[in-house]
Design an enzyme around this catalytic site. Structure first.
Site, short mmCIF file in Angstrom:
data_model
loop_
_atom_site.label_atom_id
_atom_site.label_comp_id
_atom_site.label_asym_id
_atom_site.label_seq_id
_atom_site.Cartn_x
_atom_site.Cartn_y
_atom_site.Cartn_z
N ARG A 36 0.85 -1.21 0.24
CA ARG A 36 -0.18 -0.05 0.39
C ARG A 36 0.94 1.16 0.31
O ARG A 36 1.56 1.13 1.24
CB ARG A 36 -0.83 -0.01 1.39
CG ARG A 36 -2.01 -1.21 1.58
CD ARG A 36 -3.00 -1.00 -0.14
NE ARG A 36 -4.24 -1.78 0.06
CZ ARG A 36 -4.03 -2.88 0.08
NH1 ARG A 36 -2.51 -3.22 -1.42
NH2 ARG A 36 -5.22 -3.47 -0.56
N GLU A 61 -4.96 6.84 -7.33
CA GLU A 61 -4.87 5.74 -9.25
C GLU A 61 -6.45 5.80 -9.07
O GLU A 61 -7.53 6.07 -8.78
CB GLU A 61 -5.00 4.30 -8.07
CG GLU A 61 -3.81 3.89 -6.94
CD GLU A 61 -3.23 2.50 -6.67
OE1 GLU A 61 -4.43 1.74 -7.12
OE2 GLU A 61 -2.28 2.15 -6.07
N HIS A 66 0.01 -0.54 -10.63
CA HIS A 66 -1.63 -1.53 -9.79
C HIS A 66 -1.26 -2.77 -10.10
O HIS A 66 -2.93 -3.29 -10.32
CB HIS A 66 -2.29 -0.94 -9.16
CG HIS A 66 -3.22 -1.53 -7.48
ND1 HIS A 66 -3.25 -1.07 -6.82
CD2 HIS A 66 -2.53 -2.82 -7.30
CE1 HIS A 66 -3.75 -1.94 -5.70
NE2 HIS A 66 -2.92 -2.82 -5.82
#
Length: 323
Positions: free
Chosen positions: A238, A267, A286
């Protein structure tokens, strides 16, 4: 009455290729939404006409301020069995059932090593030079064998990352606030006496911790200053665990050899975000969970969750343990 289901953040437009969505024909109309909502108002506007929402990871938050504005919503499905951005109490208050899906730890482990190896051997810059007519060999690779890999976190993912490091002949040590000597011995790695010791002595540091009050900002400017200038940092966990401004400063000032990052404070990353142009950074959008096997599980079980909900017997309810 035909229900409507939105599959959100389906960036590649492939959600419909995984899972037996055809089994819902005649009961549920499925719509793929590929654009990420800019804010709560845009999210509410996009989802106002849906009874079911399938959300991807923790990219889109569902606080009470959103759930209260979606009176038609009855089923919210999250990929994974843990989601920190859904207000479960608000969902219950508004009569919304929340369900999850299982996931595999293999894809983030594999991506961790893709980033680490890419950094160590300068793969991106060497590939760009070769394809662009640049110099033949411009970097000197960092060895893995005999070097120290420091892991922040030794859970399901961290433990598997450790096993790969051992296979490369690395010296592996780990630290977390609750890590026991027994767990370290079980995996076959050393237990670092402190976070500071792990950071100061490692040649590669990889983050594998859950985000919480104790881990948010765990690596700030003071912690990053402990890293050797030859050390590489990898974060596929994270973004908020590592202070983003402090990381950018360390990269720009050359105080660490480089960083591999798959997670970000926002994001998708805005076009002008400084992470897009930072030096010594190998970054991916990601991708840790983005694999054929994981998508098959995510969307396959999402369909199962919908069928169970329609039958009046929801499965995999969140939070875990909820009857």
């Amino acid at each position: 009455m035909l229900l409507r289901c939105a599959v959100i953040d389906d960036f590649q437009g492939v959600g419909g290729e995984f899972g037996d969505w055809a089994s819902l024909a005649g009961q549920v109309e499925v719509v793929s939404l590929r654009e990420h909502p800019a804010d709560e108002d845009e999210l509410v506007a996009a989802l106002a006409g849906f009874d079911i929402v399938v959300t991807l990871r923790e990219r889109v938050a569902f606080p009470g301020s959103v759930l209260g504005r979606l009176p038609r919503l009855r089923l919210l499905i999250a990929s994974g069995m843990r989601n920190s951005v859904i207000d479960y109490a608000a969902a219950e208050a508004h009569g919304i059932t929340v369900c999850g899906t299982q996931s595999s730890s293999a894809p983030p482990v594999e991506l961790t090593w893709a980033l680490l190896l890419g950094l160590a051997r300068g793969l991106v810059q060497e590939n760009a030079a070769l394809r662009g007519g640049g110099p033949w060999q411009s970097t000197v690779g960092a060895d893995l064998h005999g070097r120290r890999l420091g892991l922040l976190g030794l859970g399901k993912i961290g433990g598997k990352v450790a096993q790969v490091g051992l296979a490369f002949g690395m010296h592996v040590s780990a630290w977390s606030q609750n890590l026991s000597k027994e767990r370290a011995e079980e995996v076959g790695v050393g237990l670092a006496p402190s976070k500071e010791d792990l950071l100061a002595t490692s040649d590669f540091v990889s983050v594998h911790l859950a985000l919480g009050d104790r881990t948010r900002g765990l690596l700030g400017a003071a912690e990053l200053a402990l890293l050797k200038p030859t050390t590489y940092l990898v974060n596929t966990s994270r973004a908020a665990i590592v202070d983003q401004d402090a990381l950018l400063a360390a990269l720009h000032e050359g105080r660490i050899a480089g960083a591999g990052v798959d997670v970000f404070d926002t994001e998708p990353l805005p076009a002008g975000h400084p992470m897009r142009t930072a030096p010594r950074l190998l970054a991916t959008p990601h991708l840790g969970y983005v694999s054929h096997a994981n998508y098959t599980t995510y969307y396959g079980q999402a369909v199962e969750n919908i069928r169970a909900f329609l039958a009046g017997a929801p499965v995999r309810r969140l939070p875990q343990g909820m009857s």
